[in-house]
Motif scaffolding. Structure first.
Motif, PDB file in Angstrom:
ATOM      1  N   MET A   1     -63.177 -44.321 -20.472  1.00 49.34           N
ATOM      2  CA  MET A   1     -62.854 -44.558 -21.883  1.00 49.34           C
ATOM      3  C   MET A   1     -61.478 -45.207 -22.027  1.00 49.34           C
ATOM      4  N   THR A   2     -60.528 -44.732 -21.167  1.00 47.98           N
ATOM      5  CA  THR A   2     -59.176 -45.291 -21.224  1.00 47.98           C
ATOM      6  C   THR A   2     -59.193 -46.775 -20.915  1.00 47.98           C
ATOM      7  N   ASP A   3     -59.995 -47.162 -19.869  1.00 45.91           N
ATOM      8  CA  ASP A   3     -60.094 -48.570 -19.498  1.00 45.91           C
ATOM      9  C   ASP A   3     -60.671 -49.398 -20.655  1.00 45.91           C
ATOM     10  N   LEU A   4     -61.687 -48.861 -21.322  1.00 50.10           N
ATOM     11  CA  LEU A   4     -62.313 -49.570 -22.436  1.00 50.10           C
ATOM     12  C   LEU A   4     -61.316 -49.769 -23.584  1.00 50.10           C
ATOM     13  N   LEU A   5     -60.537 -48.709 -23.880  1.00 53.20           N
ATOM     14  CA  LEU A   5     -59.552 -48.810 -24.963  1.00 53.20           C
ATOM     15  C   LEU A   5     -58.477 -49.837 -24.631  1.00 53.20           C
ATOM     16  N   LYS A   6     -58.027 -49.843 -23.362  1.00 53.21           N
ATOM     17  CA  LYS A   6     -57.017 -50.825 -22.937  1.00 53.21           C
ATOM     18  C   LYS A   6     -57.577 -52.248 -23.049  1.00 53.21           C
ATOM     19  N   ALA A   7     -58.843 -52.384 -22.574  1.00 53.12           N
ATOM     20  CA  ALA A   7     -59.484 -53.707 -22.630  1.00 53.12           C
ATOM     21  C   ALA A   7     -59.642 -54.163 -24.081  1.00 53.12           C
ATOM     22  N   GLN A   8     -60.019 -53.231 -24.955  1.00 52.49           N
ATOM     23  CA  GLN A   8     -60.199 -53.565 -26.363  1.00 52.49           C
ATOM     24  C   GLN A   8     -58.900 -54.061 -26.998  1.00 52.49           C
ATOM     25  N   ALA A   9     -57.813 -53.378 -26.674  1.00 51.58           N
ATOM     26  CA  ALA A   9     -56.511 -53.767 -27.218  1.00 51.58           C
ATOM     27  C   ALA A   9     -56.109 -55.156 -26.716  1.00 51.58           C
ATOM     28  N   ARG A  10     -56.339 -55.391 -25.406  1.00 44.79           N
ATOM     29  CA  ARG A  10     -55.968 -56.684 -24.828  1.00 44.79           C
ATOM     30  C   ARG A  10     -56.858 -57.802 -25.381  1.00 44.79           C
ATOM     31  N   VAL A  11     -58.147 -57.517 -25.559  1.00 49.52           N
ATOM     32  CA  VAL A  11     -59.078 -58.505 -26.104  1.00 49.52           C
ATOM     33  C   VAL A  11     -58.638 -58.922 -27.511  1.00 49.52           C
ATOM     34  N   GLN A  12     -58.285 -57.951 -28.333  1.00 52.07           N
ATOM     35  CA  GLN A  12     -57.843 -58.255 -29.688  1.00 52.07           C
ATOM     36  C   GLN A  12     -56.569 -59.090 -29.685  1.00 52.07           C
ATOM     37  N   GLU A  13     -55.673 -58.757 -28.765  1.00 54.30           N
ATOM     38  CA  GLU A  13     -54.419 -59.507 -28.641  1.00 54.30           C
ATOM     39  C   GLU A  13     -54.693 -60.951 -28.213  1.00 54.30           C
ATOM     40  N   LEU A  14     -55.574 -61.108 -27.206  1.00 50.70           N
ATOM     41  CA  LEU A  14     -55.905 -62.441 -26.707  1.00 50.70           C
ATOM     42  C   LEU A  14     -56.580 -63.286 -27.788  1.00 50.70           C
ATOM     43  N   ARG A  15     -57.477 -62.662 -28.547  1.00 46.17           N
ATOM     44  CA  ARG A  15     -58.176 -63.411 -29.606  1.00 46.17           C
ATOM     45  C   ARG A  15     -57.204 -63.905 -30.661  1.00 46.17           C
ATOM     46  N   ARG A  16     -56.269 -63.035 -31.050  1.00 53.69           N
ATOM     47  CA  ARG A  16     -55.281 -63.456 -32.044  1.00 53.69           C
ATOM     48  C   ARG A  16     -54.449 -64.625 -31.526  1.00 53.69           C
ATOM     49  N   GLU A  17     -54.076 -64.531 -30.255  1.00 51.44           N
ATOM     50  CA  GLU A  17     -53.247 -65.583 -29.669  1.00 51.44           C
ATOM     51  C   GLU A  17     -54.027 -66.889 -29.540  1.00 51.44           C
ATOM     52  N   ILE A  18     -55.274 -66.815 -29.083  1.00 51.67           N
ATOM     53  CA  ILE A  18     -56.102 -68.020 -28.925  1.00 51.67           C
ATOM     54  C   ILE A  18     -56.414 -68.645 -30.278  1.00 51.67           C
ATOM     55  N   GLU A  19     -56.724 -67.815 -31.271  1.00 53.83           N
ATOM     56  CA  GLU A  19     -56.998 -68.332 -32.614  1.00 53.83           C
ATOM     57  C   GLU A  19     -55.767 -69.049 -33.187  1.00 53.83           C
ATOM     58  N   HIS A  20     -54.589 -68.489 -32.914  1.00 51.52           N
ATOM     59  CA  HIS A  20     -53.350 -69.134 -33.366  1.00 51.52           C
ATOM     60  C   HIS A  20     -53.200 -70.508 -32.733  1.00 51.52           C
ATOM     61  N   HIS A  21     -53.431 -70.580 -31.417  1.00 52.54           N
ATOM     62  CA  HIS A  21     -53.267 -71.860 -30.723  1.00 52.54           C
ATOM     63  C   HIS A  21     -54.377 -72.847 -31.093  1.00 52.54           C
ATOM     64  N   ASN A  22     -55.587 -72.362 -31.383  1.00 53.73           N
ATOM     65  CA  ASN A  22     -56.652 -73.235 -31.885  1.00 53.73           C
ATOM     66  C   ASN A  22     -56.221 -73.891 -33.191  1.00 53.73           C
ATOM     67  N   TYR A  23     -55.637 -73.089 -34.077  1.00 52.27           N
ATOM     68  CA  TYR A  23     -55.195 -73.595 -35.373  1.00 52.27           C
ATOM     69  C   TYR A  23     -54.082 -74.628 -35.191  1.00 52.27           C
ATOM     70  N   GLN A  24     -53.126 -74.330 -34.315  1.00 57.66           N
ATOM     71  CA  GLN A  24     -52.017 -75.255 -34.078  1.00 57.66           C
ATOM     72  C   GLN A  24     -52.518 -76.578 -33.492  1.00 57.66           C
ATOM     73  N   TYR A  25     -53.489 -76.502 -32.574  1.00 57.53           N
ATOM     74  CA  TYR A  25     -53.949 -77.700 -31.861  1.00 57.53           C
ATOM     75  C   TYR A  25     -54.951 -78.510 -32.682  1.00 57.53           C
TER      76      TYR A  25
END
Length: 685
Positions: A1-25
């Motif tokens: 469960m801990t691994d899933l929660l960590k992965a979920q947090a990182r996935v959300q962070e990555l999506r926000r970052e990628i969406e930001h760079h998609n918008y910029q580009y």
């Protein structure tokens, strides 16, 4: 469960970052990181989603191409119609439009928004709970094709919008192919030996209509959004300009060249500026769009004939170039028409290499005084269809004889013959066109096959120009009815066509057996029978058999069907070859019979034309009332017009009606005719 929660947090962070760079580009054209850094973020996200499939969502940046190929597009009904724009081709026509708007809004302050008229494909995008849910093409304005999966592959279209966006809304815009992307695609297709795309618009439309989204994803499509369609349970901005700024804030890409203009002077200045710069734009634009800025004024003006009164397209003049006319060829159309066309020294016109151009008919050639060997002016009409404007007379070195179809096709016997089948041609008295009379002419049959299988007709996907020609050459078909005798094994054995392709074509042929009756009537290819007249004939006859047996008297009695149309219907069904084809179609088609109109209604099948602006309803609403009451409508006066409905600011139709002795009635009189009062009862409007 801990691994899933960590992965979920990182996935959300990555999506926000990628969406930001998609918008910029893709939206701002201002990248903040390198392609390598961006790819590293995307790979990390893909890896986490592979390890934890439960974390995958439709709005994830990894799902730009995540769907299986479609078997067919579904249909989306637009909540608000996507209207087409009226056109102005001269500054006088533009000024006339501004004057009409001013007259309809007396004393009110007007402001306009000017935008580039993109040469692409109009789309409507719906967002629910902050995520892209449905995307559709314009279609007929009421319904469009569901191309959601393909639109998801376009990076400038956000899969998820900013948090301050409403729960449910629609935006509208244009999907297009930048010039650089178009040139790159054509270079790649040339290397692979594939046919080149004709122009960026066709390439964009074809790319968006791929059944396999992965094909669309490989093509560098872009999108500009130009309108807020609707918002659920929320106020709309007061102006179009404010709406544009709002959707930009939500994360959508707008054309940076949009501009507010206070009056006609500023509109013309905008037009002149971009007409001069059009060839330097990174995309194709064939004019500007002028819109009233006030949303309230837009609503009050409404629309007429499926065109908004509050907007207009002011078109740029067509692209032109000069080249040499090497020859005049003759092609044969599906109704036997002999169609002259120009064979040109290849010339580059508006992004396309032109080798041939339409000449329409012999009268057109003579009127323009076009002669073999001339240096001619070529333009792309509507920036799409190549045509000859005329010769450059000062460059004519001698004066060749005037062109004649009969001389061009004259044989040793002194008579003119069809260039394909050799039949003696004929020229009906009073008509412009020459004809090949042979219904079995291979050129006519090939054109008939292409028309019969087209989308507005029987919609048999997979059979186009090349296969139609091949089927005739190989003897697989001799007429359109033969299509229904084809077998999978016949097609699968052909070179370059596997069993899968063969099955798809046979399946499409089978499916066409249940096409609606208006499509069947249109598919026959009878001269002058377009989609509108086909629908009119269906209402009157209700079955293919009934139409084939119709008498001239029955046809003459149909409002809106003129003498030429009657002649072409009678001639079609009297032709022995066509008679046999229709007999065979009657045995294979499963199209249900349509109930014919038994009651004429209060308007007794009479024909109505409308001119001017009506007070209580739009012209479209009036047309619908007339048709519901049993009448027919036409956009202009014909010999069958019974009444002209006259509104405010009536046009030239009023004078035409007076000259022909056609009765003019008011809007109130029309409503009284539609809903006559019962005896002794007050009239209901």
């Amino acid at each position: 469960m801990t691994d899933l929660l960590k992965a979920q947090a990182r996935v959300q962070e990555l999506r926000r970052e990628i969406e930001h760079h998609n918008y910029q580009y893709y939206v701002l054209d201002a990248p903040e990181i390198s392609d390598e850094e961006y790819d590293a973020l995307l790979r990390e996200l893909q890896k986490l989603e592979t390890e934890f499939p439960s974390l995958v969502t439709p709005a994830s940046p990894t799902q730009r191409v995540g769907a299986e190929p479609l078997k067919a597009f579904g249909v989306v009904r637009h909540r608000r119609p996507l209207l087409s724009l009226g056109n102005a081709f001269t500054k006088d026509e533009l000024r006339d439009w501004v004057q009409r708007v001013t007259k309809l809004l007396p004393g009110e302050k007007l402001e306009f928004v000017c935008e580039h008229k993109m040469d692409g494909l109009a789309v409507a995008l719906t967002y629910e709970n902050g995520q892209f849910s449905v995307g559709a093409t314009r279609g007929d304005g009421e319904e469009g094709e569901n191309v959601t999966q393909n639109l998801r592959t376009i990076h400038s279209i956000p899969l998820k919008v900013r948090d301050d966006a409403p729960q449910s809304f629609e935006v509208r815009g244009e999907v297009f192919l930048p010039r650089s992307g178009f040139e790159k695609m054509n270079k790649e297709r040339e290397k692979e030996g594939l046919p080149l795309f004709a122009n960026p618009r066709n390439a964009a439309a074809g790319s968006l209509r791929q059944l396999d989204p992965s094909v669309t994803a490989k093509r560098p499509l872009d999108a500009f959004l130009y309108q807020l369609g609707w918002v659920e349970d929320r106020w709309m901005p007061e102006t179009h300009w404010d709406a544009l700024q709002l959707i930009k804030k939500w994360g959508f890409k707008l054309n940076p060249n949009n501009r507010r203009c206070a009056d006609i002077t500023e509109i013309e200045k905008y037009y002149n500026e971009w007409y001069a710069k059009r060839d330097g734009l990174p995309y194709e634009a064939d004019g500007i769009v002028v819109k009233l800025n006030s949303i309230d004024q837009q609503k009050r003006l409404g629309s007429v004939a499926r065109e908004p009164r509050w907007a207009i397209a002011f078109k740029f003049p067509a692209h032109r170039a000069t080249t040499q006319l090497k020859d005049i060829g003759i092609s044969v159309g599906r109704t036997g028409t002999l169609n002259p066309y120009a064979v040109l020294e290849p010339v580059y016109v508006g992004g396309v290499v032109i080798r041939q151009a339409t000449l329409h008919n012999e009268d057109n050639i003579r009127r323009k005084d076009i002669r073999l060997g001339d240096t001619v002016i070529v333009q792309r009409a509507g920036d799409v269809i190549p045509q000859i404007v005329g010769p450059v007379l000062e460059k004519r070195k001698n004066t060749p004889p005037a062109f004649s179809i009969e001389e061009k096709l004259k044989g040793k016997d002194g008579k003119a013959h069809c260039p394909v089948c050799g039949s003696e041609i004929y020229h009906p008295q009073g008509e412009v066109m020459y004809y090949c009379p042979n219904a079995a002419c291979p050129a006519q049959i090939q054109e008939s096959l292409e028309h019969f299988t087209s989308r507005p007709a029987m919609d048999i996907r997979g059979i186009g120009e090349k296969l139609s020609a091949a089927f005739l050459v190989e003897g697989l078909v001799k007429n359109v009815a033969d299509l229904y005798d084809l077998k999978t094994e016949q097609l699968a054995s052909r070179e370059g066509m596997g069993e899968k392709s063969a099955n798809n074509i046979i399946s499409a042929i089978e499916k066409s057996k249940t096409r609606p009756l208006p499509n069947v009537f249109f598919a026959l290819g009878i001269r002058h029978i377009g989609e509108e007249n086909a629908a009119l004939l269906v209402k009157q006859f209700g079955s293919l058999k009934a139409l084939s047996e119709a008498t001239r008297t029955q046809l003459d009695a149909i409002p809106g069907i003129g003498e030429k149309i009657v002649d072409s219907i009678v001639a079609y069904f009297q032709n022995k070859t066509n008679e046999k084809v229709v007999e065979r179609l009657l045995t294979v088609l499963k199209t249900p019979q349509v109930e014919t109109e038994k009651k004429a209604g209060p308007l007794k099948c009479e024909e109505y034309v409308i001119t001017g602006t009506l007070k209580s309803m739009s012209r479209e609403q009036a047309w619908e009332k007339i048709r519901t009451a049993g009448g027919t409508t036409k956009p202009d006066i014909t010999k069958n017009t019974k009444y002209l409905v006259v509104g405010e600011d009536a046009g030239s139709k009023l004078e035409k009606a007076k000259a022909r002795g056609i009765k003019s009635i008011t809007e109130e009189e029309l409503l009284k005719m539609i809903n006559p009062p019962a005896s002794g009862q007050p009239r209901l409007l």
